[in-house]
Design a protein around this motif. Sequence first.
Motif, PDB file in Angstrom:
ATOM      1  N   MET A  28     -22.934  58.173 -23.296  1.00 53.25           N
ATOM      2  CA  MET A  28     -22.449  57.047 -23.882  1.00 53.25           C
ATOM      3  C   MET A  28     -21.197  56.790 -23.118  1.00 53.25           C
ATOM      4  O   MET A  28     -20.213  57.563 -22.678  1.00 53.25           O
ATOM      5  N   GLY A  29     -21.096  55.386 -22.810  1.00 50.79           N
ATOM      6  CA  GLY A  29     -20.095  54.854 -22.045  1.00 50.79           C
ATOM      7  C   GLY A  29     -19.844  53.448 -22.641  1.00 50.79           C
ATOM      8  O   GLY A  29     -20.393  52.884 -23.620  1.00 50.79           O
ATOM      9  N   ILE A  30     -18.438  52.983 -22.176  1.00 56.72           N
ATOM     10  CA  ILE A  30     -18.000  51.722 -22.797  1.00 56.72           C
ATOM     11  C   ILE A  30     -17.760  50.825 -21.579  1.00 56.72           C
ATOM     12  O   ILE A  30     -17.241  51.295 -20.535  1.00 56.72           O
ATOM     13  N   GLU A  31     -18.211  49.391 -21.508  1.00 57.61           N
ATOM     14  CA  GLU A  31     -18.391  48.667 -20.441  1.00 57.61           C
ATOM     15  C   GLU A  31     -17.209  48.138 -20.425  1.00 57.61           C
ATOM     16  O   GLU A  31     -16.421  47.582 -21.621  1.00 57.61           O
ATOM     17  N   ALA A  32     -16.232  48.232 -19.357  1.00 52.40           N
ATOM     18  CA  ALA A  32     -15.007  47.905 -19.463  1.00 52.40           C
ATOM     19  C   ALA A  32     -14.763  46.244 -19.646  1.00 52.40           C
ATOM     20  O   ALA A  32     -13.638  45.843 -20.035  1.00 52.40           O
ATOM     21  N   GLN A  33     -15.645  45.539 -18.908  1.00 52.70           N
ATOM     22  CA  GLN A  33     -15.468  43.915 -19.146  1.00 52.70           C
ATOM     23  C   GLN A  33     -15.636  43.386 -20.571  1.00 52.70           C
ATOM     24  O   GLN A  33     -15.061  42.647 -21.010  1.00 52.70           O
ATOM     25  N   ASN A  34     -16.476  44.088 -21.363  1.00 50.94           N
ATOM     26  CA  ASN A  34     -16.765  43.414 -22.748  1.00 50.94           C
ATOM     27  C   ASN A  34     -16.356  44.492 -23.888  1.00 50.94           C
ATOM     28  O   ASN A  34     -16.690  44.167 -25.032  1.00 50.94           O
ATOM     29  N   LEU A  35     -16.191  45.771 -23.478  1.00 55.04           N
ATOM     30  CA  LEU A  35     -15.699  46.696 -24.421  1.00 55.04           C
ATOM     31  C   LEU A  35     -17.131  47.041 -25.647  1.00 55.04           C
ATOM     32  O   LEU A  35     -16.872  47.490 -26.616  1.00 55.04           O
ATOM     33  N   VAL A  36     -18.182  46.860 -25.028  1.00 59.86           N
ATOM     34  CA  VAL A  36     -19.383  47.438 -25.924  1.00 59.86           C
ATOM     35  C   VAL A  36     -19.997  48.685 -25.547  1.00 59.86           C
ATOM     36  O   VAL A  36     -20.107  48.811 -24.223  1.00 59.86           O
ATOM     37  N   PRO A  37     -20.187  49.356 -26.559  1.00 60.79           N
ATOM     38  CA  PRO A  37     -20.560  51.021 -26.220  1.00 60.79           C
ATOM     39  C   PRO A  37     -22.098  50.715 -25.843  1.00 60.79           C
ATOM     40  O   PRO A  37     -22.837  50.092 -26.098  1.00 60.79           O
ATOM     41  N   CYS A  38     -22.426  51.579 -24.882  1.00 58.32           N
ATOM     42  CA  CYS A  38     -23.893  51.723 -24.282  1.00 58.32           C
ATOM     43  C   CYS A  38     -24.262  53.057 -24.355  1.00 58.32           C
ATOM     44  O   CYS A  38     -23.524  54.187 -23.939  1.00 58.32           O
ATOM     45  N   ILE A  39     -25.371  53.205 -24.955  1.00 58.02           N
ATOM     46  CA  ILE A  39     -26.084  54.599 -25.046  1.00 58.02           C
ATOM     47  C   ILE A  39     -27.451  54.433 -23.999  1.00 58.02           C
ATOM     48  O   ILE A  39     -28.129  53.710 -24.326  1.00 58.02           O
ATOM     49  N   LEU A  40     -27.395  55.177 -23.056  1.00 59.45           N
ATOM     50  CA  LEU A  40     -28.468  54.980 -21.956  1.00 59.45           C
ATOM     51  C   LEU A  40     -29.184  56.332 -21.627  1.00 59.45           C
ATOM     52  O   LEU A  40     -28.571  57.486 -21.879  1.00 59.45           O
ATOM     53  N   THR A  41     -30.395  56.647 -21.347  1.00 62.24           N
ATOM     54  CA  THR A  41     -31.231  57.705 -21.065  1.00 62.24           C
ATOM     55  C   THR A  41     -32.084  57.492 -19.788  1.00 62.24           C
ATOM     56  O   THR A  41     -32.295  56.444 -19.483  1.00 62.24           O
ATOM     57  N   VAL A  42     -32.112  58.858 -19.377  1.00 64.61           N
ATOM     58  CA  VAL A  42     -33.254  58.693 -18.264  1.00 64.61           C
ATOM     59  C   VAL A  42     -34.513  59.369 -18.876  1.00 64.61           C
ATOM     60  O   VAL A  42     -34.380  60.086 -19.727  1.00 64.61           O
TER      61      VAL A  42
END
Length: 90
Positions: free
Chosen positions: A1-15
Amino acid sequence: MGIEAQNLVPCILTVAVFEASTFDTIFASLAERTDEGILISGPRGGPVAGLPLQQDTVRDLIASPRMSPIPAALLHLALQHQELLLGSSV
């Protein structure tokens, strides 16, 4: 999980890793274009082929100005740990 610095929206990504025949079955009717954009897959004009987890493919994707830092980091980590993701056949 990460937070986009530009819009402070959390992202949950998978492979997701699939055997080729399983990918072909699951995604046989996948649309190439949706309201969200164009599907990135194999060679342009060809069928949906997925993208190989290879150094040159990941390098090209990460270099794209449309790739944000969090997905780029995920792809980099997937490449770094591909033996774990794909098994010992790499």
